[in-house]
Design a protein around this motif. Structure first.
Motif, PDB file in Angstrom:
ATOM      1  N   ARG A 129       0.812  -1.213   0.000  1.00  8.72           N
ATOM      2  CA  ARG A 129       0.000   0.000   0.000  1.00  8.72           C
ATOM      3  C   ARG A 129       0.850   1.269   0.000  1.00  8.72           C
ATOM      4  O   ARG A 129       0.395   2.329  -0.367  1.00  8.72           O
ATOM      5  N   LYS A 130       2.092   1.166   0.476  1.00 10.57           N
ATOM      6  CA  LYS A 130       2.987   2.316   0.572  1.00 10.57           C
ATOM      7  C   LYS A 130       4.292   2.010  -0.130  1.00 10.57           C
ATOM      8  O   LYS A 130       4.587   0.858  -0.420  1.00 10.57           O
ATOM      9  N   GLY A 131       5.071   3.050  -0.380  1.00  9.32           N
ATOM     10  CA  GLY A 131       6.366   2.849  -1.011  1.00  9.32           C
ATOM     11  C   GLY A 131       7.265   4.050  -0.794  1.00  9.32           C
ATOM     12  O   GLY A 131       6.803   5.156  -0.522  1.00  9.32           O
ATOM     13  N   HIS A 132       8.556   3.815  -0.910  1.00  8.18           N
ATOM     14  CA  HIS A 132       9.559   4.878  -0.844  1.00  8.18           C
ATOM     15  C   HIS A 132       9.670   5.496  -2.229  1.00  8.18           C
ATOM     16  O   HIS A 132       9.979   4.797  -3.191  1.00  8.18           O
ATOM     17  N   TYR A 133       9.437   6.796  -2.328  1.00  5.38           N
ATOM     18  CA  TYR A 133       9.511   7.494  -3.605  1.00  5.38           C
ATOM     19  C   TYR A 133      10.842   8.228  -3.712  1.00  5.38           C
ATOM     20  O   TYR A 133      11.284   8.865  -2.766  1.00  5.38           O
ATOM     21  N   ALA A 134      11.451   8.153  -4.888  1.00  7.06           N
ATOM     22  CA  ALA A 134      12.711   8.853  -5.146  1.00  7.06           C
ATOM     23  C   ALA A 134      12.642   9.503  -6.529  1.00  7.06           C
ATOM     24  O   ALA A 134      11.996   8.985  -7.440  1.00  7.06           O
ATOM     25  N   PHE A 135      13.310  10.633  -6.663  1.00  7.64           N
ATOM     26  CA  PHE A 135      13.289  11.431  -7.886  1.00  7.64           C
ATOM     27  C   PHE A 135      14.726  11.753  -8.293  1.00  7.64           C
ATOM     28  O   PHE A 135      15.526  12.170  -7.455  1.00  7.64           O
ATOM     29  N   LEU A 136      15.051  11.544  -9.557  1.00 11.89           N
ATOM     30  CA  LEU A 136      16.396  11.821 -10.077  1.00 11.89           C
ATOM     31  C   LEU A 136      16.294  12.728 -11.294  1.00 11.89           C
ATOM     32  O   LEU A 136      15.451  12.506 -12.166  1.00 11.89           O
ATOM     33  N   ARG A 137      17.167  13.720 -11.362  1.00 13.06           N
ATOM     34  CA  ARG A 137      17.339  14.516 -12.571  1.00 13.06           C
ATOM     35  C   ARG A 137      18.701  14.135 -13.133  1.00 13.06           C
ATOM     36  O   ARG A 137      19.700  14.242 -12.432  1.00 13.06           O
ATOM     37  N   THR A 138      18.724  13.682 -14.386  1.00 20.93           N
ATOM     38  CA  THR A 138      19.972  13.170 -14.942  1.00 20.93           C
ATOM     39  C   THR A 138      20.313  13.837 -16.269  1.00 20.93           C
ATOM     40  O   THR A 138      19.449  14.364 -16.956  1.00 20.93           O
ATOM     41  N   ASP A 139      21.583  13.758 -16.585  1.00 24.33           N
ATOM     42  CA  ASP A 139      22.135  14.204 -17.856  1.00 24.33           C
ATOM     43  C   ASP A 139      22.948  13.020 -18.375  1.00 24.33           C
ATOM     44  O   ASP A 139      24.065  12.800 -17.919  1.00 24.33           O
ATOM     45  N   ALA A 140      22.352  12.244 -19.278  1.00 27.00           N
ATOM     46  CA  ALA A 140      22.985  10.983 -19.664  1.00 27.00           C
ATOM     47  C   ALA A 140      22.603  10.602 -21.093  1.00 27.00           C
ATOM     48  O   ALA A 140      21.531  10.968 -21.571  1.00 27.00           O
ATOM     49  N   PRO A 141      23.471   9.856 -21.762  1.00 29.07           N
ATOM     50  CA  PRO A 141      23.104   9.343 -23.090  1.00 29.07           C
ATOM     51  C   PRO A 141      22.025   8.267 -22.963  1.00 29.07           C
ATOM     52  O   PRO A 141      21.864   7.643 -21.912  1.00 29.07           O
ATOM     53  N   ALA A 142      21.296   8.065 -24.037  1.00 30.34           N
ATOM     54  CA  ALA A 142      20.185   7.111 -24.030  1.00 30.34           C
ATOM     55  C   ALA A 142      20.599   5.692 -23.626  1.00 30.34           C
ATOM     56  O   ALA A 142      19.888   5.046 -22.845  1.00 30.34           O
ATOM     57  N   PRO A 143      21.738   5.158 -24.095  1.00 27.71           N
ATOM     58  CA  PRO A 143      22.109   3.801 -23.676  1.00 27.71           C
ATOM     59  C   PRO A 143      22.334   3.675 -22.166  1.00 27.71           C
ATOM     60  O   PRO A 143      22.006   2.649 -21.570  1.00 27.71           O
ATOM     61  N   ALA A 144      22.846   4.738 -21.540  1.00 25.76           N
ATOM     62  CA  ALA A 144      23.054   4.711 -20.084  1.00 25.76           C
ATOM     63  C   ALA A 144      21.719   4.675 -19.362  1.00 25.76           C
ATOM     64  O   ALA A 144      21.549   3.939 -18.376  1.00 25.76           O
ATOM     65  N   VAL A 145      20.754   5.442 -19.845  1.00 24.70           N
ATOM     66  CA  VAL A 145      19.426   5.463 -19.230  1.00 24.70           C
ATOM     67  C   VAL A 145      18.740   4.116 -19.423  1.00 24.70           C
ATOM     68  O   VAL A 145      18.103   3.585 -18.500  1.00 24.70           O
ATOM     69  N   GLN A 146      18.877   3.530 -20.599  1.00 29.48           N
ATOM     70  CA  GLN A 146      18.271   2.219 -20.853  1.00 29.48           C
ATOM     71  C   GLN A 146      18.861   1.156 -19.939  1.00 29.48           C
ATOM     72  O   GLN A 146      18.145   0.305 -19.416  1.00 29.48           O
TER      73      GLN A 146
END
Length: 120
Positions: free
Chosen positions: A56-73
């Motif tokens: 019912r609950k969860g730990h939420y986290a938020f990231l702002r990134t600067d990365a190439p597409a393969p790194a994000v994938q």
């Protein structure tokens, strides 16, 4: 490099330190693949609108990134395989907003929502 914003939800039975450790872990994965975490926020434990994997609950986290597409994938792939991560959302953005996200701002700082329209 492209700019991205990521939100992930981790299981509720983790401690705060473990949840913040996940942020560091996934940031290291990005760094290994040529990207970087510009900013991160830990939003805390929040109640979800519906159950996910009997939670019912969860730990939420938020990231702002600067990365190439393969790194994000690669980071997303490892997030989906990680047993503590329940959901992942990644959005490509034109520019990162300055300051804290809307979740971290106080209600007074967010500004007015505008007037409601009349219903027919």
């Amino acid at each position: 490099m492209p700019l991205y914003e990521h939100v992930f939800i981790a299981r509720q039975d983790l401690s705060n330190a473990q949840a913040e450790g996940l942020i560091e872990h996934f940031g290291a994965i990005l760094a290994d693949n040529g990207g970087k975490v510009v900013e991160h926020e830990y939003w805390g434990v929040k109640t979800m609108a519906f159950k996910i994997n009997k939670n019912r609950k969860g730990h939420y986290a938020f990231l702002r990134t600067d990365a190439p597409a393969p790194a994000v994938q690669e980071m997303e792939r490892l997030m989906r395989l990680h047993e503590d991560v329940m959901r992942v959302l990644t959005v490509k953005v034109e520019a990162h907003e300055e300051g804290p996200s809307a979740q971290m701002q106080k209600r007074e700082e967010r500004g007015e929502r505008g007037e409601r329209r009349e219903r027919r």
